[in-house]
Write a protein that holds these residues in place. Sequence first.
Motif, short mmCIF file in Angstrom:
data_model
loop_
_atom_site.label_atom_id
_atom_site.label_comp_id
_atom_site.label_asym_id
_atom_site.label_seq_id
_atom_site.Cartn_x
_atom_site.Cartn_y
_atom_site.Cartn_z
N MET A 1 0.87 -1.13 0.17
CA MET A 1 0.05 0.04 0.04
C MET A 1 0.82 1.25 0.17
SD MET A 1 -2.86 1.21 2.80
CE MET A 1 -3.49 2.73 2.71
N PRO A 3 1.93 4.98 0.53
CA PRO A 3 1.44 6.06 1.57
C PRO A 3 1.21 7.39 1.00
CG PRO A 3 3.99 5.99 1.34
CD PRO A 3 3.44 5.05 0.29
N SER A 17 2.04 8.88 5.49
CA SER A 17 0.93 8.17 6.11
C SER A 17 0.10 7.21 5.33
CB SER A 17 -0.05 9.11 6.99
OG SER A 17 -0.97 8.49 7.68
N HIS A 18 -0.16 6.09 5.78
CA HIS A 18 -1.11 5.31 5.10
C HIS A 18 -2.61 5.67 5.22
CE1 HIS A 18 2.35 2.51 5.13
NE2 HIS A 18 2.05 2.55 3.80
N THR A 62 6.41 1.72 -0.20
CA THR A 62 5.17 1.44 0.43
C THR A 62 5.17 1.90 1.89
OG1 THR A 62 5.91 -0.79 1.05
CG2 THR A 62 4.66 -0.67 -0.89
N GLU A 64 5.76 0.35 4.53
CA GLU A 64 5.26 -0.64 5.36
C GLU A 64 6.43 -1.07 6.44
OE1 GLU A 64 3.39 -3.54 3.17
OE2 GLU A 64 1.55 -2.56 2.98
N THR A 69 2.67 -4.01 8.87
CA THR A 69 1.59 -3.17 9.31
C THR A 69 1.74 -1.86 8.66
OG1 THR A 69 3.11 -2.42 11.36
CG2 THR A 69 1.45 -4.48 11.58
N SER A 70 0.68 -0.85 8.70
CA SER A 70 0.69 0.35 8.01
C SER A 70 1.37 1.38 9.13
CB SER A 70 -0.73 0.73 7.70
OG SER A 70 -1.41 0.66 8.41
N ARG A 71 1.59 2.69 8.69
CA ARG A 71 2.00 3.57 9.45
C ARG A 71 0.78 4.84 9.39
NH1 ARG A 71 7.74 3.68 10.23
NH2 ARG A 71 8.72 1.95 8.97
N ARG A 72 0.69 5.34 10.66
CA ARG A 72 -0.03 6.35 10.83
C ARG A 72 0.61 7.73 10.62
NH1 ARG A 72 -1.80 3.14 15.29
NH2 ARG A 72 -3.89 2.40 15.05
#
Length: 258
Positions: A1, A3, A17-18, A62, A64, A69-72
């Motif tokens: 994904m 960002p 951020s994601h 990405t 990641e 896990t994604s990053r806020r």
Amino acid sequence: MKPYLYLSLMPESLVASHLAPAEFGAYLATGNQKRARGQALFFKLTDAYAEQFLKAKSLAPTLERPEGTSRRSDYLAVYRVLEQTPLEALESLHLTTHDGRVLDLKPGAFKVDPGPRFHLYQEFCPVTPRVVSELNPQEFAATITDTTKDVSMPAIVFAELKLNRLGDDPEAAGVDNLPYPNIEHLRDCLRELRSKPGKQTKTVIRYLHQDVLFRTLLGGFFVGKTGGGFLHFPMPSREDLESIYYPWWRSAQSSFVD
């Protein structure tokens, strides 16, 4: 994904951020546990610029974490971010209230208002004074970013605030609805501009020390850069704020600090 890339103005920083803009604004305003409260202003940068920036910094496209896990929020820069970001990368501006409601603004055409004589500007980045001026927003941006002057900045973000009747006459009565502290000091600053031909600006306060005066915004936000670069992010009409964007507008007024 992949960002998103954001240029935050409070404080100035470049953040990956994601989270999509609405989610990112809510995260900045209320935090992960919904226990914090605070306004936020930030630009979403174009996807093309984000991809180019991450590649130039040799960062994973990405962003990641190893565990997937994604990053806020991942802060990539906190110094001179605005001046290093090209105007064409500023896709949209997002105004976030204290409870996380986000209003999206897109760049639009700027039309010079033939009146009033005086203007009130709140600067947001890279410095935060509030000033009165005889210059319209485009002229003000050009003057502030003119490097031939003794005091200048390479880039600036600011908004115009309402002066109502004071915009034409510093002595005007019936301005009790203006929510600024120390109206008499504001009058004095306007009087000084009026009495000194050639003086174009006067500082009212040196730094922003309260919430953004969302309901006093006049026209929208402006970005200026050295060399004549200029963008206008117009606010919706009052009619649209009270209908289409009513949840944000109601929150913006309830979060207002006198």
